[in-house]
Motif scaffolding. Structure first.
Motif: not given
Lengths: 112, 112
Positions: B97-98, A98, A34, B50, B48, A31, A92
């Protein structure tokens, strides 16, 4: 097949030329996309991100996204020796974890 | 403003020894992650978080543990180091996270 593929390079261009860096990805559910720049021995830093098909420009940098063909590219206009670095493409995925998948990077050398 | 601070920057340890890589951020970011970077492999996410109190496994979690007791700190622990864990480790934070990842300077770890 790697999830995110980049040519390792080095890509060598003369100062003032356009450098074109390419990246392909395998997951159609991706989606966001980067581009990070990493100088030798340093940490990555974000150059650009793109979410929608088409072009996105920021100064000398243009990111291009084509979801149908599953590729994203970064153009650097008027390349400078200070642009010499490794450029990392990151994708991503659209899932609950994520998951950000990095390519192994393309090394760019800008010759004075 | 320090951003993301990692310690130590370099460390050598022997197979079977344990150690903790420290990560601290002062940007009040909710998302923290650990990556390892190996030649030709790209950055790969280890664990990770969040939010404080919530941690999850990334794509290469085996041999590593994390904890997050507050917003700022996210240590990575190697309980019994193996030569395969020789790598450069990056801690990264993000407001979401995005979004854009902000990387620490990295920790180069060698396991003999």
């Amino acid at each position: 097949q790697k999830e995110v593929e980049q040519n390792s390079g080095p890509l060598s261009v003369p100062e003032g030329a356009i450098a074109s860096l390419n990246c392909t990805y395998s997951d159609r559910g991706s989606q966001s996309f980067f581009w990070y720049r990493q100088y030798s021995g340093k940490s990555p830093e974000l150059i650009m991100f793109i979410y929608s098909n088409g072009d996105k420009e920021d100064g000398r940098f243009t990111a291009q996204l084509n979801k149908a063909s599953q590729y994203v590219s970064l153009l650097i206009r008027d390349s400078q020796p200070s642009d010499s670095a490794t450029y990392l493409c990151a994708v991503l995925l659209m899932d609950s974890s994520y998951k950000l998948i990095f390519g192994s990077g393309t090394r760019l050398l800008v010759r004075p | 403003n320090a951003g993301v601070t990692q310690t130590p920057k370099f460390h050598i340890l022997k197979t079977g020894q344990s150690m903790t890589l420290q990560c601290a951020q002062d940007m009040n970011h909710g998302y923290l992650s650990w990556y390892r970077q190996d030649p030709g492999m790209g950055l790969r996410r280890i664990h990770y978080s969040v939010a404080a109190g919530i941690t999850d496994k990334g794509e290469v979690p085996d041999g590593y543990n994390v904890s997050r007791s507050n917003t700022e700190d996210f240590p990575l622990r190697l309980e019994s180091a193996a030569p395969s864990q020789t790598s450069v480790y990056f801690c990264a934070s993000s407001p979401s996270p995005e979004g854009e990842l902000f990387f620490g300077e990295g920790s180069r770890l060698t396991v003999l």
